[in-house]
Design an enzyme around this catalytic site. Structure first.
Site, short mmCIF file in Angstrom:
data_model
loop_
_atom_site.label_atom_id
_atom_site.label_comp_id
_atom_site.label_asym_id
_atom_site.label_seq_id
_atom_site.Cartn_x
_atom_site.Cartn_y
_atom_site.Cartn_z
N ASN A 7 29.95 30.55 47.31
CA ASN A 7 31.47 30.79 47.30
C ASN A 7 32.13 31.54 46.33
OD1 ASN A 7 34.18 29.65 48.80
ND2 ASN A 7 34.27 28.97 46.62
N TYR A 59 35.83 45.06 45.37
CA TYR A 59 35.95 43.73 46.32
C TYR A 59 35.36 44.14 47.74
CZ TYR A 59 37.62 39.36 48.48
OH TYR A 59 37.63 38.30 49.27
N ASP A 101 28.08 30.31 34.79
CA ASP A 101 28.68 31.63 35.17
C ASP A 101 27.57 32.13 36.29
OD1 ASP A 101 29.11 34.46 35.63
OD2 ASP A 101 29.57 34.60 33.60
N VAL A 102 28.02 32.20 37.47
CA VAL A 102 26.80 32.70 38.74
C VAL A 102 26.41 34.15 38.23
CG1 VAL A 102 27.86 31.21 40.41
CG2 VAL A 102 28.74 33.67 40.10
N LYS A 144 31.66 42.77 49.33
CA LYS A 144 31.64 42.19 50.60
C LYS A 144 30.77 42.64 51.45
CE LYS A 144 33.89 38.50 48.73
NZ LYS A 144 33.52 37.02 48.55
C1 BGC Z 1 41.22 38.36 50.01
C2 BGC Z 1 42.77 38.07 50.24
C3 BGC Z 1 43.23 38.87 51.06
C4 BGC Z 1 42.49 38.78 52.51
C5 BGC Z 1 43.15 39.66 53.63
C6 BGC Z 1 40.66 38.24 51.31
O1 BGC Z 1 39.19 38.55 50.96
O2 BGC Z 1 40.68 37.61 48.97
O3 BGC Z 1 43.37 38.32 49.00
O4 BGC Z 1 44.69 38.39 51.53
O5 BGC Z 1 41.14 39.13 52.22
O6 BGC Z 1 43.34 40.98 52.98
#
Ligand code: BGC
Length: 260
Positions: free
Chosen positions: A92, A158, A65-66, A162
């Site tokens: 990744n 998310y 598990d990273v 990122k």
């Molecule tokens: C997500 C995808 C999404 C895409 C564009 C990606 O980073 O993992 O689920 O479709 O971005 O929105």
């Protein structure tokens, strides 16, 4: 132009599915040795390892598990034991989490996304740099997303992870450059993998998604994998500290706010 990775020891995290598996295949085709990190689905890992070995690649599976520092440390010790170190890391492994506006989001689930995508990338980069800096060579490629740059309603963890990964890329690149180590990001857009299957397998949501992608189609994992192979190879020897987008021009649409 020939991209060769002759014998390079490459660790790909989250490599038993999706973009990671495609990257593992392309790197192997380029002549690298490939360590397939995974956390679940050992049978998928075994199938991928068998495929890679059948085409003559030296491939190993490493379960960890990273986001767990002890498991990451053990993974690197195993890599040292098998191959005597590492030349390239592809960070990744990632998850997108459940869709929810911040006021409805579960804090534990929110934090888990940060733990895997950002903290996990840091832990794996740390282990790699501990080996790359003394050997004065190496490459780290962080798998980012168009959401490094564009907001995504319902996926604040998310998108934040990122965006954080983008700055991690830049800062690690600055720290490691004097030691001959390159650090890059690769930001895919919508790619045909399991993470967004619910979107591309539904004609209505696919139609909506395609309005956000100037090239008019979603991408294939191999299209990201080819670029990843180029970026970690000597062909990209003067590239470090930036994130390269592979998104059919999707990030030209910053107003993309309603998600997939
Ligand atoms: C997500 C995808 C999404 C895409 C564009 C990606 O980073 O993992 O689920 O479709 O971005 O929105």
């Amino acid at each position: 132009m020939q991209v060769t990775l002759d014998g390079q020891r490459i660790l790909v995290t989250g490599a038993n599915s999706g973009i990671g598996a495609a990257v593992a295949r392309e790197l192997a085709a380029g002549g690298a040795r490939v360590a397939v990190n995974y956390v679940a689905h050992p049978e998928a890992t075994e199938a991928l390892l068998a495929e890679l070995r059948a085409s003559g690649t030296d491939a190993i599976g490493l379960q960890a598990d990273v986001s767990d520092a002890a498991q990451v440390a053990a993974m690197y010790l195993e890599l040292d034991r098998c191959w005597g170190g590492i030349d390239t890391l592809v960070n990744n492994a990632g998850i997108d989490g459940a869709r929810a506006p911040a006021w409805e989001a579960d804090p534990v689930a929110w934090q888990r996304v940060l733990s895997v995508n950002l903290y996990g990338s840091f832990l794996c980069a740390r282990g790699a740099l501990q080996r790359m800096v003394p050997q004065r060579s190496g490459v780290i490629l962080n798998m980012s997303s168009v959401h490094e740059r564009i907001a995504w309603s319902g996926f604040s963890a998310y998108a934040a992870s990122k965006a954080g990964l983008g700055m991690l890329t830049q800062t690690l690149a600055q720290e490691a450059a004097p030691f001959g180590v390159r650090v890059l990001g690769l930001a895919p857009g919508a790619i045909r993998t399991l993470i967004n299957q619910s979107v591309w397998s539904n004609p209505e949501s696919l139609r909506d998604l395609l309005t956000k992608i100037p090239l008019g189609r979603i991408g294939e994992p191999v299209e990201v994998a080819r670029l990843a192979t180029f970026l970690v190879s000597g062909m990209a020897s003067y590239m470090s500290g930036s994130t390269v987008y592979c998104d059919g021009a999707m990030s030209d649409y910053p107003e993309f706010a309603h998600g997939g």
